[in-house]
Design an enzyme around this catalytic site. Structure first.
Site, PDB file in Angstrom:
ATOM      1  N   LYS A 299      23.856  29.356 -19.499  1.00  0.00           N
ATOM      2  CA  LYS A 299      24.325  27.625 -19.955  1.00  0.00           C
ATOM      3  C   LYS A 299      26.023  27.747 -20.366  1.00  0.00           C
ATOM      4  O   LYS A 299      26.497  26.432 -20.189  1.00  0.00           O
ATOM      5  CB  LYS A 299      23.987  27.438 -21.003  1.00  0.00           C
ATOM      6  CG  LYS A 299      24.052  28.324 -22.660  1.00  0.00           C
ATOM      7  CD  LYS A 299      23.660  27.633 -23.706  1.00  0.00           C
ATOM      8  CE  LYS A 299      24.578  28.471 -25.455  1.00  0.00           C
ATOM      9  NZ  LYS A 299      23.818  27.843 -26.220  1.00  0.00           N
TER      10      LYS A 299
ATOM     11  N   SER B 261      20.203  19.144 -18.735  1.00  0.00           N
ATOM     12  CA  SER B 261      21.447  18.794 -19.806  1.00  0.00           C
ATOM     13  C   SER B 261      22.133  17.234 -19.378  1.00  0.00           C
ATOM     14  O   SER B 261      22.063  16.823 -17.739  1.00  0.00           O
ATOM     15  CB  SER B 261      22.680  19.349 -19.147  1.00  0.00           C
ATOM     16  OG  SER B 261      23.688  19.514 -19.508  1.00  0.00           O
TER      17      SER B 261
ATOM     18  N   TYR C 275      27.639  24.890 -13.276  1.00  0.00           N
ATOM     19  CA  TYR C 275      26.214  25.068 -14.237  1.00  0.00           C
ATOM     20  C   TYR C 275      25.477  22.919 -13.510  1.00  0.00           C
ATOM     21  O   TYR C 275      24.441  23.510 -13.584  1.00  0.00           O
ATOM     22  CB  TYR C 275      27.261  24.994 -15.535  1.00  0.00           C
ATOM     23  CG  TYR C 275      25.734  24.742 -16.415  1.00  0.00           C
ATOM     24  CD1 TYR C 275      24.621  25.054 -16.540  1.00  0.00           C
ATOM     25  CD2 TYR C 275      25.873  23.109 -17.311  1.00  0.00           C
ATOM     26  CE1 TYR C 275      23.626  25.651 -17.642  1.00  0.00           C
ATOM     27  CE2 TYR C 275      24.983  23.618 -18.275  1.00  0.00           C
ATOM     28  CZ  TYR C 275      24.008  23.668 -18.446  1.00  0.00           C
ATOM     29  OH  TYR C 275      22.539  23.833 -19.397  1.00  0.00           O
TER      30      TYR C 275
ATOM     31  N   LYS D 272      21.455  22.758 -12.922  1.00  0.00           N
ATOM     32  CA  LYS D 272      20.327  21.762 -13.004  1.00  0.00           C
ATOM     33  C   LYS D 272      20.149  21.099 -12.292  1.00  0.00           C
ATOM     34  O   LYS D 272      18.779  19.994 -12.835  1.00  0.00           O
ATOM     35  CB  LYS D 272      20.421  21.511 -14.538  1.00  0.00           C
ATOM     36  CG  LYS D 272      21.004  22.236 -16.077  1.00  0.00           C
ATOM     37  CD  LYS D 272      20.187  22.731 -16.329  1.00  0.00           C
ATOM     38  CE  LYS D 272      20.399  24.381 -17.208  1.00  0.00           C
ATOM     39  NZ  LYS D 272      18.935  24.006 -17.343  1.00  0.00           N
TER      40      LYS D 272
ATOM     41  N   ASP E 213      36.499  17.745 -18.910  1.00  0.00           N
ATOM     42  CA  ASP E 213      36.004  17.438 -20.132  1.00  0.00           C
ATOM     43  C   ASP E 213      36.164  15.830 -19.677  1.00  0.00           C
ATOM     44  O   ASP E 213      36.811  14.983 -19.102  1.00  0.00           O
ATOM     45  CB  ASP E 213      37.156  17.463 -21.134  1.00  0.00           C
ATOM     46  CG  ASP E 213      36.402  19.132 -22.149  1.00  0.00           C
ATOM     47  OD1 ASP E 213      35.378  18.981 -22.192  1.00  0.00           O
ATOM     48  OD2 ASP E 213      37.418  19.056 -22.799  1.00  0.00           O
TER      49      ASP E 213
HETATM   50  P1  NAD Z   1      20.759  30.331 -24.827  1.00  0.00           P
HETATM   51  O1  NAD Z   1      21.390  31.096 -23.737  1.00  0.00           O
HETATM   52  O2  NAD Z   1      20.466  30.333 -26.137  1.00  0.00           O
HETATM   53  O3  NAD Z   1      18.985  30.649 -24.528  1.00  0.00           O
HETATM   54  C1  NAD Z   1      18.765  30.863 -23.145  1.00  0.00           C
HETATM   55  C2  NAD Z   1      18.143  32.374 -23.365  1.00  0.00           C
HETATM   56  O4  NAD Z   1      17.280  32.391 -22.015  1.00  0.00           O
HETATM   57  C3  NAD Z   1      18.116  33.711 -23.606  1.00  0.00           C
HETATM   58  O5  NAD Z   1      17.105  34.343 -25.401  1.00  0.00           O
HETATM   59  C4  NAD Z   1      18.297  34.650 -22.713  1.00  0.00           C
HETATM   60  O6  NAD Z   1      18.841  36.444 -22.986  1.00  0.00           O
HETATM   61  C5  NAD Z   1      17.507  34.140 -21.585  1.00  0.00           C
HETATM   62  N1  NAD Z   1      17.372  34.016 -20.597  1.00  0.00           N
HETATM   63  C6  NAD Z   1      18.599  34.146 -19.860  1.00  0.00           C
HETATM   64  N2  NAD Z   1      17.926  34.089 -18.572  1.00  0.00           N
HETATM   65  C7  NAD Z   1      17.424  35.189 -18.446  1.00  0.00           C
HETATM   66  C8  NAD Z   1      16.278  35.601 -17.227  1.00  0.00           C
HETATM   67  N3  NAD Z   1      16.500  35.351 -16.328  1.00  0.00           N
HETATM   68  N4  NAD Z   1      15.106  35.735 -17.615  1.00  0.00           N
HETATM   69  C9  NAD Z   1      14.688  35.488 -18.746  1.00  0.00           C
HETATM   70  N5  NAD Z   1      15.414  35.500 -19.835  1.00  0.00           N
HETATM   71  C10 NAD Z   1      16.467  34.789 -19.764  1.00  0.00           C
HETATM   72  O7  NAD Z   1      20.701  28.417 -24.604  1.00  0.00           O
HETATM   73  P2  NAD Z   1      20.243  27.539 -25.663  1.00  0.00           P
HETATM   74  O8  NAD Z   1      21.586  27.107 -25.662  1.00  0.00           O
HETATM   75  O9  NAD Z   1      19.001  28.092 -26.340  1.00  0.00           O
HETATM   76  O10 NAD Z   1      19.791  26.942 -24.046  1.00  0.00           O
HETATM   77  C11 NAD Z   1      18.056  26.696 -23.316  1.00  0.00           C
HETATM   78  C12 NAD Z   1      18.510  26.092 -22.403  1.00  0.00           C
HETATM   79  O11 NAD Z   1      18.938  24.713 -22.731  1.00  0.00           O
HETATM   80  C13 NAD Z   1      18.966  26.552 -21.304  1.00  0.00           C
HETATM   81  O12 NAD Z   1      18.339  26.161 -19.814  1.00  0.00           O
HETATM   82  C14 NAD Z   1      20.465  25.498 -21.207  1.00  0.00           C
HETATM   83  O13 NAD Z   1      20.630  25.566 -20.069  1.00  0.00           O
HETATM   84  C15 NAD Z   1      19.560  23.991 -21.771  1.00  0.00           C
HETATM   85  N6  NAD Z   1      20.299  23.366 -22.498  1.00  0.00           N
HETATM   86  C16 NAD Z   1      21.875  23.869 -22.973  1.00  0.00           C
HETATM   87  C17 NAD Z   1      22.030  23.410 -24.170  1.00  0.00           C
HETATM   88  C18 NAD Z   1      22.914  23.457 -24.814  1.00  0.00           C
HETATM   89  O14 NAD Z   1      24.416  23.704 -25.170  1.00  0.00           O
HETATM   90  N7  NAD Z   1      23.026  24.569 -25.914  1.00  0.00           N
HETATM   91  C19 NAD Z   1      22.489  22.158 -23.709  1.00  0.00           C
HETATM   92  C20 NAD Z   1      21.652  20.806 -22.605  1.00  0.00           C
HETATM   93  C21 NAD Z   1      20.816  22.137 -22.401  1.00  0.00           C
HETATM   94  C1  WQD Z   2      32.545  19.013 -27.958  1.00  0.00           C
HETATM   95  C2  WQD Z   2      34.481  18.189 -27.611  1.00  0.00           C
HETATM   96  C3  WQD Z   2      35.645  19.395 -26.485  1.00  0.00           C
HETATM   97  C4  WQD Z   2      36.398  23.102 -28.208  1.00  0.00           C
HETATM   98  C5  WQD Z   2      28.761  21.437 -23.470  1.00  0.00           C
HETATM   99  C6  WQD Z   2      28.700  21.601 -21.501  1.00  0.00           C
HETATM  100  C7  WQD Z   2      27.149  21.121 -21.730  1.00  0.00           C
HETATM  101  C8  WQD Z   2      26.305  21.171 -22.872  1.00  0.00           C
HETATM  102  C9  WQD Z   2      26.874  20.741 -23.943  1.00  0.00           C
HETATM  103  C10 WQD Z   2      24.573  22.392 -21.783  1.00  0.00           C
HETATM  104  C11 WQD Z   2      35.099  17.653 -26.259  1.00  0.00           C
HETATM  105  C12 WQD Z   2      36.016  19.801 -27.383  1.00  0.00           C
HETATM  106  C13 WQD Z   2      35.528  22.023 -28.114  1.00  0.00           C
HETATM  107  C14 WQD Z   2      37.633  22.729 -29.081  1.00  0.00           C
HETATM  108  C15 WQD Z   2      37.392  21.393 -28.501  1.00  0.00           C
HETATM  109  N1  WQD Z   2      26.000  22.666 -22.740  1.00  0.00           N
HETATM  110  N2  WQD Z   2      36.438  20.771 -28.284  1.00  0.00           N
HETATM  111  N3  WQD Z   2      38.122  22.103 -28.825  1.00  0.00           N
HETATM  112  O1  WQD Z   2      31.764  20.223 -23.405  1.00  0.00           O
HETATM  113  O2  WQD Z   2      30.595  18.270 -24.538  1.00  0.00           O
HETATM  114  O3  WQD Z   2      29.585  20.287 -23.427  1.00  0.00           O
HETATM  115  O4  WQD Z   2      27.869  21.318 -24.312  1.00  0.00           O
HETATM  116  O5  WQD Z   2      24.001  22.066 -21.297  1.00  0.00           O
HETATM  117  O6  WQD Z   2      27.171  21.090 -20.130  1.00  0.00           O
HETATM  118  O7  WQD Z   2      29.741  21.820 -21.254  1.00  0.00           O
HETATM  119  O8  WQD Z   2      30.788  20.674 -25.398  1.00  0.00           O
HETATM  120  O9  WQD Z   2      30.884  21.690 -27.204  1.00  0.00           O
HETATM  121  O10 WQD Z   2      32.218  22.172 -25.244  1.00  0.00           O
HETATM  122  O11 WQD Z   2      33.309  20.014 -27.015  1.00  0.00           O
HETATM  123  O12 WQD Z   2      38.504  20.274 -28.772  1.00  0.00           O
HETATM  124  O13 WQD Z   2      37.451  24.337 -29.067  1.00  0.00           O
HETATM  125  O14 WQD Z   2      34.731  19.023 -28.579  1.00  0.00           O
HETATM  126  O15 WQD Z   2      36.835  18.672 -25.498  1.00  0.00           O
HETATM  127  O16 WQD Z   2      35.567  17.248 -26.233  1.00  0.00           O
HETATM  128  P1  WQD Z   2      30.575  20.467 -24.074  1.00  0.00           P
HETATM  129  P2  WQD Z   2      32.082  21.632 -26.601  1.00  0.00           P
END
Ligand code: NAD
Ligand code: WQD
Length: 355
Positions: A97, A137, A161, A165, A308
């Site tokens: 991610k 996402s 990334y 998705k 960003d």
């Molecule tokens: P995370 O990294 O904490 O959790 C992902 C889990 O998947 C981890 O436990 C990792 O060990 C496991 N994993 C990775 N690759 C694997 C594989 N090949 N086989 C089995 N397990 C595997 O991430 P999260 O924040 O909990 O995110 C979960 C999902 O949500 C992800 O798909 C991420 O892309 C999506 N997502 C996250 C965010 C965010 O900001 N956290 C935002 C939007 C979408």
């Molecule tokens: C938030 C805001 C930064 C760090 C990301 C991924 C997105 C999704 C969620 C998975 C932004 C600002 C950050 C710092 C800062 N993940 N910032 N100083 O970029 O909105 O989203 O996480 O799907 O795909 O891109 O989240 O928490 O990195 O940033 O000023 O040291 O904080 O510029 O405006 P973002 P973030």
């Protein structure tokens, strides 16, 4: 109660969702490679669940494995069938991610996120399990000028990334059209933050964090001296970027609502935003964190971060209408819960080994 396979269940969102699903009575099987998580997360989820004196021990089976390994996946489906409790649905969290890492290692991201999902889908098809919730996402919307962002917005990701998705969403749409028996819900999360109010589970990235909340709490704890605020010249009221932060407990409840809907209804393909609909700037987050946790967050405004966007805020109405779900937790809750997790686990799950 239906039996659900959770991929990536030890991760940040997966662990909180498992706590909510156990609480609701679901029977769960987890596969995780632990590439970005710890087995302790699931032990602590069990702790949280049994605090309520519910019989959870036989409702959470955990396997260490990679979703790209066909034999490991196949065993899960076969074993579940042998136990007389076949898998009814899958929530697919497993994936990589980090936007920054995806720019450096695009092949790895396409392999895990896209090929890994295809391996999972093929196995689901083989064992006649055709109900899926996918972790998508808001990043797939790219740089959108009109907010709030609804699900009908153009898909236009701006990093590898996001491309993975968007590609998976296209595969899921194609699959749903190929066979009306598939029931697929893709959830587009905005910015998940916070932690379980118990302080026992939270976000624990294995490398150094890039996201705002983990960095703010690193500064509050003194682990980092100063927060770098990326850009003080954005077209927003206080000139810093605005995001739609969603508490991970609200997100977990969103998954529970989506799962209940998936099981009960005959919806072939559904896409939903999971966000609060409320935007907060970086400086609002800093101020709220200081106020609600009584800490100091020294910061400096530095250049914008590449990639960003000025404002990202969800239109959450579709999820509210279809699932009857909406966020409940405030920015203050997000700060307090993040801070409790950080204070009680200064080194994440590794803290436990040092006690
Ligand atoms: P995370 O990294 O904490 O959790 C992902 C889990 O998947 C981890 O436990 C990792 O060990 C496991 N994993 C990775 N690759 C694997 C594989 N090949 N086989 C089995 N397990 C595997 O991430 P999260 O924040 O909990 O995110 C979960 C999902 O949500 C992800 O798909 C991420 O892309 C999506 N997502 C996250 C965010 C965010 O900001 N956290 C935002 C939007 C979408
Ligand atoms: C938030 C805001 C930064 C760090 C990301 C991924 C997105 C999704 C969620 C998975 C932004 C600002 C950050 C710092 C800062 N993940 N910032 N100083 O970029 O909105 O989203 O996480 O799907 O795909 O891109 O989240 O928490 O990195 O940033 O000023 O040291 O904080 O510029 O405006 P973002 P973030």
């Amino acid at each position: 109660m239906p039996r659900v396979l959770i991929t990536g269940g030890a991760g940040f969102i997966g662990s909180h969702t498992i706590a909510a699903l156990l609480e609701a009575g679901y029977d769960l099987v987890v596969i995780d490679s632990f590439v970005n998580s710890s087995e302790l997360a699931l032990q602590r989820v069990m702790e949280i669940a049994s605090l309520d004196a519910k019989n959870t021990s036989n409702r959470l089976e955990v396997t260490r494995g990679d979703i790209r390994e066909k034999s490991t996946l196949e065993k899960l489906f076969i074993n579940a069938k042998r136990q007389g409790r076949p898998l009814d649905a899958v929530i697919h969290f497993a994936g990589l991610k980090s936007v920054r890492e995806s720019v450096q290692y695009p092949l790895n991201y396409w392999d895990v996120n896209v090929n890994g999902t295809c391996c999972l889908l093929a196995m689901m098809q083989k064992y006649n399990c055709r109900s899926l919730i996918f972790s998508s996402s808001a990043t797939i919307y790219g740089d959108v000028s009109a907010v709030p962002i609804s699900e009908s917005e153009l898909i236009s990701p701006i990093n590898p990334y996001g491309n993975t998705k968007a590609a998976v969403e296209q595969i899921l749409l194609d699959l749903s059209r190929s066979d009306a028996d598939w029931k697929i819900t893709s959830l587009r999360y905005f910015n998940p933050v916070g932690a379980h109010p118990s302080g026992r589970i939270g976000e624990c990235p294995l490398g150094s964090p890039n996201n705002l909340f983990p960095l703010v709490s690193d500064v509050a704890s003194g682990r980092k001296k100063i927060l770098r605020v990326y850009g003080g010249d954005w077209p927003t009221p206080d000139k810093t970027c605005i995001r739609d932060y969603i508490h991970v407990m609200d997100l977990a409840e969103g998954h529970l609502a989506a799962l209940n809907h998936l099981i009960a209804e005959r919806t072939n393909f559904l896409v939903l935003n999971l966000g609060s609909g409320i935007g907060h700037s970086v400086l609002e987050v800093v101020n709220e964190f200081e106020k609600s946790t009584k800490t100091e967050i020294p910061y400096e405004i530095v250049d914008r971060r590449i990639g960003d966007t000025a404002i990202t805020v969800a239109d959450p109405q579709k999820a509210k209408k279809i699932l009857g779900w909406e966020t409940k937790k405030s920015l203050g809750n997000m700060c307090i819960d993040t801070w409790r997790w950080q204070k009680e686990n200064p080194n994440g799950y590794a803290s436990e080994h040092r006690q």
